[in-house]
Design a protein around this motif. Structure first.
Motif, PDB file in Angstrom:
ATOM      1  N   MET A   6       0.757  -1.096  -0.073  1.00  0.00           N
ATOM      2  CA  MET A   6      -0.045  -0.024   0.049  1.00  0.00           C
ATOM      3  C   MET A   6       0.869   1.167   0.034  1.00  0.00           C
ATOM      4  SD  MET A   6      -3.148  -0.808   2.376  1.00  0.00           S
ATOM      5  CE  MET A   6      -3.857   0.864   2.126  1.00  0.00           C
ATOM      6  N   GLU A   7       0.471   2.139  -0.842  1.00  0.00           N
ATOM      7  CA  GLU A   7       1.030   3.551  -0.641  1.00  0.00           C
ATOM      8  C   GLU A   7       0.279   4.386   0.068  1.00  0.00           C
ATOM      9  OE1 GLU A   7       3.911   4.652  -2.358  1.00  0.00           O
ATOM     10  OE2 GLU A   7       4.320   2.472  -2.839  1.00  0.00           O
ATOM     11  N   PRO A   8       0.748   5.494   0.850  1.00  0.00           N
ATOM     12  CA  PRO A   8       0.214   6.517   1.435  1.00  0.00           C
ATOM     13  C   PRO A   8      -0.503   7.422   0.659  1.00  0.00           C
ATOM     14  CG  PRO A   8       2.563   6.294   2.238  1.00  0.00           C
ATOM     15  CD  PRO A   8       2.402   5.410   1.048  1.00  0.00           C
ATOM     16  N   LEU A   9      -1.575   7.936   1.343  1.00  0.00           N
ATOM     17  CA  LEU A   9      -2.572   8.744   0.297  1.00  0.00           C
ATOM     18  C   LEU A   9      -1.571  10.169   0.280  1.00  0.00           C
ATOM     19  CD1 LEU A   9      -5.272   9.018  -0.945  1.00  0.00           C
ATOM     20  CD2 LEU A   9      -6.124   9.983   1.321  1.00  0.00           C
ATOM     21  N   PRO A  10      -1.503  10.691  -0.934  1.00  0.00           N
ATOM     22  CA  PRO A  10      -0.894  12.045  -1.094  1.00  0.00           C
ATOM     23  C   PRO A  10      -1.720  13.076  -0.614  1.00  0.00           C
ATOM     24  CG  PRO A  10      -1.069  10.728  -3.357  1.00  0.00           C
ATOM     25  CD  PRO A  10      -1.975  10.041  -2.147  1.00  0.00           C
ATOM     26  N   THR A  11      -0.795  14.105  -0.147  1.00  0.00           N
ATOM     27  CA  THR A  11      -1.102  15.204   0.666  1.00  0.00           C
ATOM     28  C   THR A  11      -2.251  16.090  -0.140  1.00  0.00           C
ATOM     29  OG1 THR A  11       0.952  15.571   1.780  1.00  0.00           O
ATOM     30  CG2 THR A  11      -0.498  17.306   1.871  1.00  0.00           C
ATOM     31  N   GLY A  12      -1.947  16.306  -1.554  1.00  0.00           N
ATOM     32  CA  GLY A  12      -3.096  16.902  -2.453  1.00  0.00           C
ATOM     33  C   GLY A  12      -4.350  16.251  -2.412  1.00  0.00           C
ATOM     34  N   LYS A  13      -4.288  15.003  -2.438  1.00  0.00           N
ATOM     35  CA  LYS A  13      -5.378  14.119  -2.689  1.00  0.00           C
ATOM     36  C   LYS A  13      -6.171  14.208  -1.336  1.00  0.00           C
ATOM     37  CE  LYS A  13      -5.565  10.673  -5.635  1.00  0.00           C
ATOM     38  NZ  LYS A  13      -5.134   9.462  -6.174  1.00  0.00           N
ATOM     39  N   TYR A  14      -5.456  14.170  -0.509  1.00  0.00           N
ATOM     40  CA  TYR A  14      -5.954  14.084   1.087  1.00  0.00           C
ATOM     41  C   TYR A  14      -6.981  15.260   1.256  1.00  0.00           C
ATOM     42  CZ  TYR A  14      -5.995  14.159   6.240  1.00  0.00           C
ATOM     43  OH  TYR A  14      -6.014  13.983   7.634  1.00  0.00           O
ATOM     44  N   LEU A  15      -6.220  16.506   0.874  1.00  0.00           N
ATOM     45  CA  LEU A  15      -6.808  17.701   1.345  1.00  0.00           C
ATOM     46  C   LEU A  15      -7.973  17.939   0.559  1.00  0.00           C
ATOM     47  CD1 LEU A  15      -3.629  20.027   1.785  1.00  0.00           C
ATOM     48  CD2 LEU A  15      -5.166  19.069   3.584  1.00  0.00           C
ATOM     49  N   VAL A  16      -8.017  17.462  -0.591  1.00  0.00           N
ATOM     50  CA  VAL A  16      -9.384  17.666  -1.598  1.00  0.00           C
ATOM     51  C   VAL A  16     -10.310  16.707  -0.971  1.00  0.00           C
ATOM     52  CG1 VAL A  16      -9.981  17.184  -3.713  1.00  0.00           C
ATOM     53  CG2 VAL A  16      -7.867  18.441  -3.736  1.00  0.00           C
ATOM     54  N   LEU A  17     -10.043  15.810  -0.597  1.00  0.00           N
ATOM     55  CA  LEU A  17     -10.891  14.745  -0.144  1.00  0.00           C
ATOM     56  C   LEU A  17     -11.594  15.319   1.167  1.00  0.00           C
ATOM     57  CD1 LEU A  17      -9.767  11.294  -1.085  1.00  0.00           C
ATOM     58  CD2 LEU A  17     -11.898  12.360  -2.115  1.00  0.00           C
ATOM     59  N   LEU A  18     -10.636  15.825   1.941  1.00  0.00           N
ATOM     60  CA  LEU A  18     -10.926  16.289   3.402  1.00  0.00           C
ATOM     61  C   LEU A  18     -12.027  17.432   3.098  1.00  0.00           C
ATOM     62  CD1 LEU A  18      -8.150  16.538   5.810  1.00  0.00           C
ATOM     63  CD2 LEU A  18     -10.057  14.980   5.875  1.00  0.00           C
TER      64      LEU A  18
END
Length: 103
Positions: A6-18
């Motif tokens: 598994m790869e960690p969720l990238p920061t940019g994608k994380y912030l958009v989803l939040l």
């Protein structure tokens, strides 16, 4: 054959989803709380609002935070999930009090 790593969720994608979760839970909770049309904000309105914030906003954020992997994110996941449970508990309290009051 070993399972894929598994790869960690990238920061940019994380912030958009939040942001999507936050907007959906606040707007959806407000919308549900002011139904039927013209009813306005009342004591009962806290029930759908708090449930949306707790179950959609906070629990979703907790799941996304866990996907970021690591010790700190795992601890943060637990804290956010507990905040979601407390908000949802507030929603249950409101609906219980509303039913007691109105029969």
């Amino acid at each position: 054959m070993a399972p894929p790593k598994m790869e960690p969720l990238p920061t940019g994608k994380y912030l958009v989803l939040l942001g999507v979760l936050a907007a959906h839970s606040v707007i959806g909770g407000y919308y549900a709380g002011t139904r039927p049309e013209g009813a306005g904000w009342r004591y009962f309105s806290w029930h759908p609002f708090l449930m949306m914030l707790g179950m959609v906003g906070m629990m979703g954020a907790a799941a996304l935070t866990k996907k970021r992997m690591g010790y700190t994110n795992t601890k943060l996941h637990g804290i956010i999930a507990w905040l979601g449970m407390f908000l949802s508990g507030g929603g249950f309290y409101v609906i219980y009090q509303n039913k007691e009051k109105n029969g």
